[in-house]
Structure formats: C-alpha cells, structure tokens
Write a protein that holds these residues in place. Structure first.
Motif, short mmCIF file in Angstrom:
data_model
loop_
_atom_site.label_atom_id
_atom_site.label_comp_id
_atom_site.label_asym_id
_atom_site.label_seq_id
_atom_site.Cartn_x
_atom_site.Cartn_y
_atom_site.Cartn_z
N ILE A 1 -18.05 -5.65 -7.78
CA ILE A 1 -17.96 -6.69 -9.05
C ILE A 1 -17.05 -6.22 -9.99
CG2 ILE A 1 -19.20 -7.73 -10.98
CD1 ILE A 1 -21.57 -8.00 -9.09
N PHE A 2 -17.22 -4.98 -10.40
CA PHE A 2 -16.06 -4.26 -11.49
C PHE A 2 -14.67 -4.37 -10.62
CE2 PHE A 2 -19.90 -1.63 -12.98
CZ PHE A 2 -20.14 -2.63 -13.84
N LEU A 3 -14.73 -4.01 -9.51
CA LEU A 3 -13.37 -4.10 -9.01
C LEU A 3 -12.63 -5.71 -8.83
CD1 LEU A 3 -11.01 -3.09 -7.13
CD2 LEU A 3 -12.31 -3.45 -5.16
N SER A 4 -13.63 -6.63 -8.66
CA SER A 4 -13.14 -8.13 -8.77
C SER A 4 -12.70 -8.20 -10.24
CB SER A 4 -14.15 -8.94 -8.39
OG SER A 4 -15.36 -8.51 -9.28
N VAL B 1 -6.79 -11.46 -2.23
CA VAL B 1 -7.36 -11.08 -1.02
C VAL B 1 -8.67 -10.38 -1.14
CG1 VAL B 1 -7.23 -9.58 1.15
CG2 VAL B 1 -5.55 -11.23 0.71
N ILE B 2 -8.59 -9.20 -1.84
CA ILE B 2 -9.70 -8.74 -2.78
C ILE B 2 -10.80 -9.62 -3.15
CG2 ILE B 2 -10.48 -6.95 -4.35
CD1 ILE B 2 -8.07 -5.28 -3.85
N LEU B 3 -10.16 -10.40 -4.07
CA LEU B 3 -11.27 -11.52 -4.92
C LEU B 3 -11.88 -12.12 -3.70
CD1 LEU B 3 -9.38 -12.22 -7.91
CD2 LEU B 3 -11.53 -11.10 -7.75
N PHE B 4 -11.22 -12.72 -2.72
CA PHE B 4 -11.64 -13.66 -1.69
C PHE B 4 -12.79 -12.92 -0.81
CE2 PHE B 4 -11.56 -15.15 2.51
CZ PHE B 4 -11.87 -16.56 2.33
N ILE B 5 -12.40 -11.71 -0.51
CA ILE B 5 -13.43 -10.95 0.38
C ILE B 5 -14.73 -10.73 -0.12
CG2 ILE B 5 -13.79 -8.74 1.58
CD1 ILE B 5 -10.80 -8.88 2.33
N ILE B 6 -14.61 -10.15 -1.84
CA ILE B 6 -15.89 -10.01 -2.20
C ILE B 6 -16.53 -11.15 -2.61
CG2 ILE B 6 -16.42 -9.14 -4.53
CD1 ILE B 6 -14.32 -7.28 -4.58
N ALA C 1 -9.45 -6.66 -10.47
CA ALA C 1 -8.20 -7.71 -9.97
C ALA C 1 -8.03 -8.97 -10.64
CB ALA C 1 -8.81 -8.12 -8.48
N ILE C 2 -9.03 -9.36 -11.39
CA ILE C 2 -8.66 -10.73 -11.96
C ILE C 2 -7.77 -10.25 -13.25
CG2 ILE C 2 -9.90 -12.42 -13.78
CD1 ILE C 2 -12.20 -12.39 -11.68
N THR C 3 -8.09 -9.26 -13.97
CA THR C 3 -7.33 -8.83 -15.06
C THR C 3 -5.75 -8.75 -14.70
OG1 THR C 3 -9.05 -7.70 -16.14
CG2 THR C 3 -7.30 -7.15 -17.02
N LEU D 1 0.17 -3.69 -8.38
CA LEU D 1 0.58 -3.54 -7.20
C LEU D 1 0.03 -2.57 -6.22
CD1 LEU D 1 2.97 -4.18 -4.91
CD2 LEU D 1 4.38 -2.28 -6.31
N ILE D 2 -0.40 -1.37 -6.89
CA ILE D 2 -0.95 -0.43 -6.28
C ILE D 2 -2.40 -0.23 -6.29
CG2 ILE D 2 -1.08 2.04 -6.15
CD1 ILE D 2 1.83 1.17 -5.72
N ASN D 3 -2.94 -0.85 -7.06
CA ASN D 3 -4.66 -0.79 -7.12
C ASN D 3 -5.25 -1.43 -5.95
OD1 ASN D 3 -4.62 0.46 -9.43
ND2 ASN D 3 -4.93 -1.33 -10.76
N PRO D 4 -4.55 -2.65 -5.49
CA PRO D 4 -5.32 -3.37 -4.10
C PRO D 4 -4.82 -2.71 -2.86
CG PRO D 4 -4.30 -5.13 -5.52
CD PRO D 4 -3.89 -3.85 -6.17
N ILE D 5 -3.85 -2.06 -3.08
CA ILE D 5 -3.36 -1.26 -1.85
C ILE D 5 -4.35 0.14 -1.74
CG2 ILE D 5 -1.51 0.32 -0.63
CD1 ILE D 5 0.39 -1.54 -1.94
N VAL D 6 -4.54 0.70 -2.90
CA VAL D 6 -5.29 2.12 -2.91
C VAL D 6 -6.79 1.80 -2.66
CG1 VAL D 6 -6.36 3.93 -4.29
CG2 VAL D 6 -3.98 3.34 -4.44
N TYR D 7 -7.12 0.67 -2.96
CA TYR D 7 -8.71 0.26 -2.88
C TYR D 7 -8.94 -0.16 -1.65
CZ TYR D 7 -10.72 0.96 -7.56
OH TYR D 7 -11.17 1.67 -8.69
N SER D 8 -7.98 -0.94 -0.85
CA SER D 8 -8.09 -1.33 0.26
C SER D 8 -7.97 0.04 1.68
CB SER D 8 -6.76 -2.32 0.93
OG SER D 8 -7.04 -3.50 0.06
#
Length: 314
Positions: A63-66, A46-51, A69-71, A288-295
């Motif tokens: 871009i760094f966040l994407s 979801v994060i990748l799609f939105i960015i 997410a890819i990694t 698991l946690i990174n997308p939640i925290v950034y969101s």
C-alpha cells in the motif's frame, strides 16, 4: 520573447530553459524525455494495477508502495506539459499564474513523497524490530489516516507560497533556470523583499526534508541494531535485503534535492549545468528507477509482473 531586464513584467510571462547550448540536439533530447515519461508512466501504472488486482498484495508495504507510485505519476503529470513543450515545440513561455500553480504541485508532491518514504521506513522498522506487533500496528484504517495526514501536510505547507509570490513585483530577468517552475528559482526574478519567502522556504526544507530524512536515518539505525543481534547470517541478510529497494528510493529522492537546495541558497558561483542536472535528476529519475528497482528486488512483485505478461502472451 526576449528576457526583460529592470522593467516590471508582473502581467507578462516567465521564460523556461531547456538545456543551454544543446539546441541542435533538441530533437534527440525530446526523444529521450518522451521515452523516460513512457517508461515511468507504464512502470508505475503496472505496479498500481498489480497491487490493486492481487488481494495477496493488499498489505502495508505494498500500500505504501502504491502511494509512492501515485505520487511519482502525479509529479510526472505536473512537469510533462512544460518539459515536452520546450523540447518538442520550443514553447518556453509560461504565464505567472500557470507557473505558480506548477510550483505548488511540484513542491507539495515532493513533500508528500518525502512523507511516503518516511512511512515506508516506519513499515520496515516495525516489520523487522517488532514483527509480532506488525499486524496490530499497521492496520488498514490507520494507514488510511496516515495517507490523509501526509497529503494534508504537503498541501497545507506549500499552500501559502503562490499567494506570497502573487503579491511581488517582478522586474528582473524573467528567464528561469529549469524547464519547470520552482519557488527558489522564481523568487530570484523579483525586486520585492523576499525575506519572508526565504525564511519560510528554509523552514520548509528543515522541517520536512530535514526531519523526514532524520527519522528515516534513525529508523535504519534501529533496524541495524536489531539485525546485528540476529545470530544467523542468513536471517540477517534476508532482513536487510527487504530494505534495499527502499534505501535506493531514499537516496534517489533526497540526494539531488538536498544538493539543489544548497546550490540555490549558497552556491551562487556553482556551474549552471550542475543545478540543471540535479533538477532533472530530482524530478525525472526517481519515477523512472523506483518501479524498476522494486520490480527486480521484491520477489512477490517480480513474480506477479512475470505472471501478468506471460499470461497475456499465452
């Protein structure tokens, strides 16, 4: 297949380990891991799609966040076959070549993620300490070159390991400590001289994890010095608030990995469950946690996610 003791099994298999003593609840454990994989994959996707789809987010920080997410997604894919194989189908066997390939991807992706976290720290440093030069320093071509360098760095540093492991004779118990392959775990099963692997592994930990974490620490020291000079408490808190998500990601990444490395090298008498727990935390909790925290913490990303799902509902 039984564990092999004091006989060579260089053409045989390794046996992976789930959670010892918890075989009766493997079904519930498998459900937990499946949920973690699903949530992690959906969250990062979801994060990748939105960015990707929102032009206003085509900025260095996102871009760094994407990249992060890819990694994380790649790490999930690298561990998923053996992890779910054990807990869903009790499939513990893995060939030596498959094991060497898996540890190559796990370690190289871990080093790439460490480098991405360093780039994210640099992004925060420039944004807070040199805001007027932010747009001129972090231009897209330079970010692309940075991404290429960290990928080449992670791959090239780990590339020798599978070949070093391939030349060994394996004649000790072939049971590994985790549900995936790690270099420091595999070399315990060999009866060959592992001095080169031990020194090289220590060199990698110091030069990658050690230096990256040191530079991240120095970045935040500089950020803190700059922020403390700000007269307004509101502006000070606002600047520090932009770093909270990254600090959480750094702690989630480095703390269990450093602990696991210390245990593998010096903690021979430590409880096996501690090593197992740190291994699971290091690979499965950050994605698991990174997308939640950034969101939650990033207002722009949070707003885009809400808009995405409310738009679909309407």
């Amino acid at each position: 297949m039984l564990a092999v003791n004091d006989t060579e099994f260089s053409s045989a298999v390794f046996l992976l380990t789930g959670i010892p003593g918890q075989e009766d609840v493997d079904l519930w454990i498998s459900v937990t891991f499946c949920l973690m994989y699903v949530i992690s994959i959906v969250g990062n996707s979801v994060i990748l799609f939105i960015i990707k789809t929102d032009p206003s987010l085509h900025e260095p920080m996102y871009i760094f966040l994407s990249m992060l997410a890819i990694t994380d997604l790649a790490l999930l894919i690298a561990t998923m076959p053996t992890t779910l194989g054990i807990f869903l189908f009790n499939s513990r066997e893995i060939s030596l070549d498959a094991c060497f390939a898996q540890l190559f991807f796990i370690h190289s992706l871990s080093f790439i993620e460490s480098s991405v976290l360093l780039l994210m720290a640099f992004d925060r440093f420039v944004a807070i300490c040199k805001p007027l030069r932010y747009a001129s320093i972090l231009i897209l071509p330079r970010i692309g070159k940075m991404g290429l360098v960290i990928v080449l760095r992670g791959v090239s540093l780990i590339f020798p390991l599978p070949f070093l492991l391939k030349r060994f004779r394996y004649c000790r118990a072939n049971v590994l400590s985790h549900c995936y392959c790690l270099h420091q775990d595999v070399i315990k099963t060999t009866c060959s001289d592992i001095t080169v692997n031990y020194i090289y592994g220590f060199f990698l930990i110091v030069t990658v994890v050690g230096l990256d974490s040191l530079f991240i620490l120095l970045s935040y020291v500089m950020i803190l010095k700059t922020v403390l000079k700000v007269t307004s408490n509101v502006e000070c808190l606002r600047a520090l608030n932009t770093c909270v998500s990254h600090l959480c990601a750094v702690l989630l990444f480095y703390t269990p990995r450093i602990g696991l490395s210390v245990i593998h090298r010096f903690g021979k008498d430590s409880p096996p469950l501690l090593s197992l727990l740190l291994g699971y935390i290091s690979l499965f909790v950050p994605p698991l946690i990174n997308p939640i925290v950034y969101s939650v913490k990033n207002k722009h990303l949070h707003a885009r996610i809400i808009r995405l799902f409310t738009h679909k509902e309407t």
